[in-house]
Design an enzyme around this catalytic site. Structure first.
Site, PDB file in Angstrom:
ATOM      1  N   CYS A  16      -9.068   1.183   5.554  1.00 46.59           N
ATOM      2  CA  CYS A  16      -9.010   0.930   6.985  1.00 46.59           C
ATOM      3  C   CYS A  16     -10.045  -0.129   7.341  1.00 46.59           C
ATOM      4  O   CYS A  16     -10.947  -0.417   6.567  1.00 46.59           O
ATOM      5  CB  CYS A  16      -9.333   2.195   7.755  1.00 46.59           C
ATOM      6  N   GLY A  44      -5.330  -2.760   6.567  1.00 46.18           N
ATOM      7  CA  GLY A  44      -4.416  -1.694   6.971  1.00 46.18           C
ATOM      8  C   GLY A  44      -3.380  -2.220   7.925  1.00 46.18           C
ATOM      9  O   GLY A  44      -3.717  -2.832   8.936  1.00 46.18           O
ATOM     10  N   ASN A 122     -13.581   4.395   8.324  1.00 41.71           N
ATOM     11  CA  ASN A 122     -13.054   3.824   7.083  1.00 41.71           C
ATOM     12  C   ASN A 122     -13.639   4.618   5.924  1.00 41.71           C
ATOM     13  O   ASN A 122     -14.861   4.728   5.820  1.00 41.71           O
ATOM     14  CB  ASN A 122     -13.448   2.349   6.993  1.00 41.71           C
ATOM     15  N   GLY A 123     -12.769   5.154   5.076  1.00 44.83           N
ATOM     16  CA  GLY A 123     -13.245   5.927   3.930  1.00 44.83           C
ATOM     17  C   GLY A 123     -12.562   7.266   3.870  1.00 44.83           C
ATOM     18  O   GLY A 123     -11.631   7.540   4.625  1.00 44.83           O
ATOM     19  N   TYR A 264     -10.373  -6.761  -4.786  1.00 46.69           N
ATOM     20  CA  TYR A 264      -9.080  -6.805  -4.114  1.00 46.69           C
ATOM     21  C   TYR A 264      -9.114  -6.696  -2.585  1.00 46.69           C
ATOM     22  O   TYR A 264      -8.495  -7.490  -1.889  1.00 46.69           O
ATOM     23  CB  TYR A 264      -8.198  -5.687  -4.679  1.00 46.69           C
TER      24      TYR A 264
HETATM   25  P1  AMP Z   1       1.744  -2.359  -9.370  1.00 50.43           P
HETATM   26  O1  AMP Z   1       2.966  -3.117  -9.029  1.00 50.43           O
HETATM   27  O2  AMP Z   1       1.923  -0.868  -9.072  1.00 50.43           O
HETATM   28  O3  AMP Z   1       1.210  -2.595 -10.720  1.00 50.43           O
HETATM   29  O4  AMP Z   1       0.624  -2.801  -8.335  1.00 50.43           O
HETATM   30  C1  AMP Z   1      -0.179  -3.891  -8.576  1.00 50.43           C
HETATM   31  C2  AMP Z   1      -0.287  -4.721  -7.349  1.00 50.43           C
HETATM   32  O5  AMP Z   1      -0.672  -3.926  -6.236  1.00 50.43           O
HETATM   33  C3  AMP Z   1      -1.328  -5.799  -7.517  1.00 50.43           C
HETATM   34  O6  AMP Z   1      -0.730  -7.028  -7.206  1.00 50.43           O
HETATM   35  C4  AMP Z   1      -2.433  -5.459  -6.521  1.00 50.43           C
HETATM   36  O7  AMP Z   1      -2.847  -6.590  -5.833  1.00 50.43           O
HETATM   37  C5  AMP Z   1      -1.812  -4.463  -5.581  1.00 50.43           C
HETATM   38  N1  AMP Z   1      -2.706  -3.324  -5.316  1.00 50.43           N
HETATM   39  C6  AMP Z   1      -3.650  -2.810  -6.104  1.00 50.43           C
HETATM   40  N2  AMP Z   1      -4.248  -1.743  -5.519  1.00 50.43           N
HETATM   41  C7  AMP Z   1      -3.661  -1.573  -4.336  1.00 50.43           C
HETATM   42  C8  AMP Z   1      -3.828  -0.635  -3.263  1.00 50.43           C
HETATM   43  N3  AMP Z   1      -4.728   0.353  -3.305  1.00 50.43           N
HETATM   44  N4  AMP Z   1      -3.004  -0.778  -2.199  1.00 50.43           N
HETATM   45  C9  AMP Z   1      -2.077  -1.728  -2.160  1.00 50.43           C
HETATM   46  N5  AMP Z   1      -1.886  -2.648  -3.115  1.00 50.43           N
HETATM   47  C10 AMP Z   1      -2.655  -2.577  -4.196  1.00 50.43           C
END
Ligand code: AMP
Length: 477
Positions: A16, A44, A122-123, A264
């Site tokens: 968030c 978010g 947030n958290g 990220y």
């Molecule tokens: P996947 O397709 O399940 O391997 O997801 C990997 C992708 O999801 C990567 O491109 C990341 O940038 C993105 N990603 C990683 N962690 C999260 C998260 N907590 N929420 C949303 N997207 C994420």
């Protein structure tokens, strides 16, 4: 990368973002909060809200507007205009459920014996069930399923035995276990607090005669405010008509900033605890070039967070950097999601590959993480279809092996591809010609100068014991 459509990264959820402001000159703050939240939208996209009050108006009269969707979808000039007040808090949120969870949107506005409180969080707390039980047995009835309400209740209860609201926050903190960066609005004060381990960021800014609390420095830049400093892990700051006050009685020397914020979550133009997110991503790319070198013709980053790491890889290796992807960022809540059969093209609707950059070339593709492997597999396929002769995937984080309990929604072990397959098997499953991850022992190079970080999702070293039952899904971030 930052696509949050479930057809793309199923059931993954982001954190968030919070934004609070107190204008000591009495000017309205709703539009500044709107722009601040707009700059935090990446944290978010499911819902958002703003609550304001007027320190010179009727005590405790809070006006708020909340809704499901993007900031630009929920707010209009008309509904912002009626949010008159010189003190306020705002929130963007990624929830674990859909429309039916409208009552879980934040800021939470609470009326209690001493007036009104609005809280943005947030958290994720890890001891919510215990905290909730204690309250329920003394008669509390909850209107939401979020840990934020439990926290707000505890603060309100503590306030009855405290001189001031900030004292109540300070006294509540030792009861809370987990991650929380919060902004609390009381009728005449704005309070910010960060959990003692400092999992998530919170910064103080100043805009003319207004003080700001925000999740990221990028939100300060967006409203043209000056960065004052980070809220320290464990610190409570209180802003009133006399300015800013601080309590550090909950501060300790052990810190655990979420390393995934750097990899990220956060925007590259944000600084967390003195460390530039952009620089840490460049560093991750440089390390990948050193530890997993490859002969190739072009380095491309998967937008958005893969871009800086790709540049780092290119700078270190001497292989030219290319812009292989065109991203459509206008995927709002009203976007009609393609059916299962169209999933692959659904990726292409949001991300298209430029054959001009990759055709006939050996490509190094950088992304920030592989969770289930779906995204990498789709993008490798797209690159090959566009004519790439080889695709070498480099990931600017180590393999995801463990769920997060502190606000990042990482799926349970079952869904984490790295729990089930070796690097070589993952390489085959995503269709890459080679695959290399950042190694765990190089994570500290990303956050040089930071005073301690949490890498539990990669190492399993949880700085606070995980809850016994699985709290994820029941509580939102
Ligand atoms: P996947 O397709 O399940 O391997 O997801 C990997 C992708 O999801 C990567 O491109 C990341 O940038 C993105 N990603 C990683 N962690 C999260 C998260 N907590 N929420 C949303 N997207 C994420």
């Amino acid at each position: 990368m930052q696509f949050k459509d479930n057809s793309y990264t199923p059931e993954l959820h982001e954190e968030c973002g919070i934004f609070g402001i107190y204008d000591l000159d009495g000017k309205d703050v709703a539009s500044t909060i709107y722009y601040g939240l707009f700059a935090l939208q990446h944290r978010g996209q499911e819902s958002c809200g703003i609550a304001v009050s007027d320190t010179n108006g009727p005590l405790g009269k809070v006006k708020s507007h909340k809704g499901m969707g993007l900031v630009s979808e929920v707010f209009s000039p008309e509904n912002l205009e009626v949010l008159e007040g010189n003190i306020g808090v705002g929130h963007v949120r990624y929830s674990t459920a859909g429309e039916s969870m409208i009552h879980n949107t934040q800021p939470l506005v609470l009326n209690y014996a001493k007036g009104t409180l609005a809280l943005a969080h947030n958290g994720n707390l890890v001891n919510t069930p215990e905290l909730k039980r204690e309250l329920e047995y003394s008669g509390a009835i909850f209107q939401t399923t979020i840990d934020t309400e439990v926290m707000a209740y505890h603060i309100a209860r503590e306030r009855l035995h405290s001189e001031t609201i900030e004292e109540a926050v300070v006294k509540t903190m030792p009861k809370l276990s987990g991650a929380y960066s919060i902004a609390v609005m009381s009728p005449r004060k704005l309070i910010g607090a960060r959990d003692p381990l400092g999992f998530h960021p919170l910064v103080i800014g100043k805009l003319e005669n207004a003080y700001i609390l925000a999740s990221e420095t990028a939100a300060l830049n967006a409203v043209d405010a000056d960065f004052v400093r980070d809220v320290l892990p464990g610190e409570v700051v209180m802003i009133d008509e006399e300015g800013i006050h601080s309590d550090t009685s909950n501060c300790t020397t052990k810190h655990a900033t979420c390393i995934f914020e750097y990899i990220y979550f956060a925007r590259p133009d944000t600084h967390i605890d003195g460390v530039s997110v952009y620089n840490s991503r460049i560093m991750a790319g440089r390390i990948l070039a050193q530890t997993h070198p490859v002969e190739a013709d072009v380095v491309v980053g998967v937008p958005d967070s893969g871009n800086a790491a790709a540049l780092g890889f290119a700078l270190q290796s001497g292989i030219p950097f290319g812009m292989a992807f065109v991203k459509n960022s206008y995927v709002g809540r009203t976007f009609i999601k393609p059916k299962q059969a169209m999933r692959e093209s659904s990726v292409r609707i949001k991300l298209n590959v430029l054959p001009e950059v990759v055709a006939g070339k050996r490509v190094v593709m950088i992304d920030d993480s592989i969770v289930r492997g779906t995204t990498s597999a789709n993008i490798v396929k797209m690159l090959k279809k566009a004519g790439a002769t080889e695709v070498h995937v480099r990931i600017s984080s180590p393999p995801f092996l463990n769920p997060c309990y502190y606000g990042t929604d990482i799926p349970t072990g079952d869904h984490l591809i790295a729990r089930h397959y070796s690097v070589d098997q993952i390489k085959d499953r995503i269709g890459a010609d080679s695959l290399g991850y950042l190694s765990i022992d190089r994570l500290s190079d990303l956050v040089k100068g930071d005073t301690g970080f949490c890498d539990a999702c990669f190492t399993g070293n949880y700085p606070i014991d995980p809850p016994k039952g699985d709290i994820r899904g029941e509580h939102d971030v």
